[in-house]
Design a protein around this motif. Sequence first.
Motif, PDB file in Angstrom:
ATOM      1  N   UNK A 198       0.249 -23.020  38.753  1.00 48.63           N
ATOM      2  CA  UNK A 198      -0.836 -23.959  39.025  1.00 48.63           C
ATOM      3  C   UNK A 198      -1.964 -23.330  39.839  1.00 48.63           C
ATOM      4  N   UNK A 199      -1.630 -22.507  40.826  1.00 41.44           N
ATOM      5  CA  UNK A 199      -2.689 -21.863  41.603  1.00 41.44           C
ATOM      6  C   UNK A 199      -3.538 -20.942  40.732  1.00 41.44           C
ATOM      7  N   UNK A 200      -2.927 -20.066  39.890  1.00 46.56           N
ATOM      8  CA  UNK A 200      -3.752 -19.261  38.979  1.00 46.56           C
ATOM      9  C   UNK A 200      -4.583 -20.114  38.016  1.00 46.56           C
ATOM     10  N   UNK A 201      -4.032 -21.248  37.561  1.00 49.69           N
ATOM     11  CA  UNK A 201      -4.800 -22.120  36.674  1.00 49.69           C
ATOM     12  C   UNK A 201      -5.996 -22.737  37.395  1.00 49.69           C
ATOM     13  N   UNK A 202      -5.822 -23.054  38.669  1.00 51.37           N
ATOM     14  CA  UNK A 202      -6.937 -23.578  39.459  1.00 51.37           C
ATOM     15  C   UNK A 202      -8.042 -22.549  39.615  1.00 51.37           C
ATOM     16  N   UNK A 203      -7.708 -21.278  39.490  1.00 56.54           N
ATOM     17  CA  UNK A 203      -8.677 -20.210  39.681  1.00 56.54           C
ATOM     18  C   UNK A 203      -9.246 -19.685  38.367  1.00 56.54           C
ATOM     19  N   UNK A 204      -8.837 -20.269  37.241  1.00 57.99           N
ATOM     20  CA  UNK A 204      -9.297 -19.799  35.929  1.00 57.99           C
ATOM     21  C   UNK A 204     -10.220 -20.820  35.278  1.00 57.99           C
ATOM     22  N   UNK A 227       2.969 -26.726  19.854  1.00 52.86           N
ATOM     23  CA  UNK A 227       2.510 -27.337  21.100  1.00 52.86           C
ATOM     24  C   UNK A 227       3.103 -26.634  22.313  1.00 52.86           C
ATOM     25  N   UNK A 228       2.454 -26.891  23.487  1.00 53.27           N
ATOM     26  CA  UNK A 228       2.910 -26.298  24.739  1.00 53.27           C
ATOM     27  C   UNK A 228       2.720 -27.296  25.868  1.00 53.27           C
ATOM     28  N   UNK A 229       3.711 -27.351  26.754  1.00 50.34           N
ATOM     29  CA  UNK A 229       3.529 -28.120  27.989  1.00 50.34           C
ATOM     30  C   UNK A 229       2.353 -27.572  28.789  1.00 50.34           C
ATOM     31  N   UNK A 230       2.124 -26.274  28.688  1.00 54.37           N
ATOM     32  CA  UNK A 230       1.059 -25.617  29.438  1.00 54.37           C
ATOM     33  C   UNK A 230      -0.306 -26.247  29.177  1.00 54.37           C
ATOM     34  N   UNK A 231      -0.485 -26.847  28.004  1.00 54.86           N
ATOM     35  CA  UNK A 231      -1.756 -27.524  27.714  1.00 54.86           C
ATOM     36  C   UNK A 231      -2.046 -28.583  28.766  1.00 54.86           C
ATOM     37  N   UNK A 232      -1.049 -29.345  29.125  1.00 56.73           N
ATOM     38  CA  UNK A 232      -1.247 -30.448  30.065  1.00 56.73           C
ATOM     39  C   UNK A 232      -1.253 -29.961  31.510  1.00 56.73           C
ATOM     40  N   UNK A 233      -0.555 -28.845  31.775  1.00 53.08           N
ATOM     41  CA  UNK A 233      -0.689 -28.216  33.083  1.00 53.08           C
ATOM     42  C   UNK A 233      -2.127 -27.741  33.287  1.00 53.08           C
ATOM     43  N   UNK A 261      -6.960 -17.158  31.422  1.00 52.21           N
ATOM     44  CA  UNK A 261      -5.590 -16.993  31.903  1.00 52.21           C
ATOM     45  C   UNK A 261      -4.618 -17.344  30.791  1.00 52.21           C
ATOM     46  N   UNK A 262      -3.520 -16.585  30.734  1.00 55.18           N
ATOM     47  CA  UNK A 262      -2.411 -16.939  29.848  1.00 55.18           C
ATOM     48  C   UNK A 262      -1.151 -17.003  30.682  1.00 55.18           C
ATOM     49  N   UNK A 263      -0.532 -18.173  30.743  1.00 60.00           N
ATOM     50  CA  UNK A 263       0.742 -18.355  31.426  1.00 60.00           C
ATOM     51  C   UNK A 263       1.807 -18.561  30.371  1.00 60.00           C
ATOM     52  N   UNK A 264       2.667 -17.588  30.192  1.00 58.34           N
ATOM     53  CA  UNK A 264       3.679 -17.699  29.157  1.00 58.34           C
ATOM     54  C   UNK A 264       4.408 -16.385  28.968  1.00 58.34           C
ATOM     55  N   UNK A 265       5.229 -16.338  27.939  1.00 58.65           N
ATOM     56  CA  UNK A 265       5.984 -15.141  27.619  1.00 58.65           C
ATOM     57  C   UNK A 265       5.698 -14.692  26.202  1.00 58.65           C
ATOM     58  N   UNK A 266       6.472 -13.760  25.727  1.00 50.30           N
ATOM     59  CA  UNK A 266       6.317 -13.277  24.354  1.00 50.30           C
ATOM     60  C   UNK A 266       5.186 -12.267  24.232  1.00 50.30           C
TER      61      UNK A 266
END
Length: 466
Positions: free
Chosen positions: A329-335, A347-353, A262-267
């Motif tokens: 968070x739900x997609x991350x739980x499923x990945x 760095x990314x906040x997403x790392x800790x999410x 999964x990739x959660x982000x933009x760009x």
Amino acid sequence: MAYKSRIVQIFIFIITNFFLLLIIDSASSQNILTIESRSDPATPEDCSNRWIHIRNLPSRFNLDLLTNCSDYPLFDDFCPYLANHGLGQKTHIRSRSWYRTDPLLLELIFHRRILEYPCLTDDPDVANAVFLPYYAAIDSLRYLYGPDVNSSFQHGMDLFQFLRSDEPGIWERNMGHDHFLVMARPAWDFSQPLNNDPPVWGTSFLELPEFYNITALVPEGRPWPLQEHAVPYPTSFHPQNLTYFEAWIQRVKRSRRTSLMLFAGGGGIGSAPNIRRSIRNECENGTIKNNISSSSSFNIVQRNGVYSKLCHIVDCSNGICEHDPIRYMKPMLQATFCLQPPGDTPTRRSTFDAITAGCIPVFFEELSAKTQYGWHLPADKFAEFSVFIPKEEVVFKGLRILDVLMGIPRSEVRRMRQSIVELIPRVMYRRHGSSLELRSKKDAFDIAIDGALQTIKDKLGDTLEH
């Protein structure tokens, strides 16, 4: 409706500011033990080499800065996120652990939490460290987005002049070597050279010789070891007792991982080659290369009962995910794997999410985490809980992320997920006033304090030797 919404936001801000002012006033007069959440007073033996003195700063260095929360339209209006002492509003009315947390308010979160620290002293002469409750990142907004943009070399000078004039012995005892503070923006934002003409992005706080000796806790440090140390970005997960924490851990363990990555982000939508564009291309056109046809490779994955989707993109363009953890968070739980490509900074906040969701992070630069968060994510154990794929191999040499991840044995994936679950308490900031049982688990704040104390001890030892 917009008018009523604005009135509600202002009311929440006033209430938050009022109660925080009461708490900080009590800290200023050193009535720390009267805080309601204090239930585990420490003994002198427990606090050996751990005493912290909170420097009594005028409100212009912290609380007064919050009153300007809507003054920077080029940045954002952060008034709605001041609730709950910087944790933000709850994601929904029945939420017990989830908040709409803004990373900029890490300074406020840290300030509230340190008021509960069991080894506080009102005597700076016996303190092993001195904490500066200065909201540096919030104060920097006037230089980055506000009226003082052309005088950013002045950022911090007012604070230094106060430290040298008000009870100067506290600073002069160790010339700032025993002082530390939190700065809720990457260190790059405070690293503009003093002689830049015209000025470029950032302020010069960390370039001021006056502050070379302090220890700064930032969400992202520079590659070379200077005065800053990286601490985790705050996620939206802030449990208040052990029951809520363990319930989340069980959910993470039980969650079915139906997406490979999964990739959660933009760009990644431009034409220039970069890692985010490569990720998007691979997700949109991806198949697994293993000497079988592209159509059958996906079916094999399905028949094995492992993944129904090879790659899932959660579009977080234009900051739409920043205060809405439900989106990702739900997609991350499923990945199984969560991709962490660098953006404007490594760095990314997403790392800790991702870690909070039990999703194995995939890094493309060592600066994204391995060389940053040594206190919270030990560098010698990165292979136990993460995957590293050099971005140059993907962008310029055609290495496929899908092939790398599918090549990891299932048994190894299970071990990595177990290691990730064990890291969750180390990267979360539990809610202030949390239960005694939950306090027995060191969280990101506790580990940051331990790291700061050890760093200051080492610096003072080196100073004595020289």
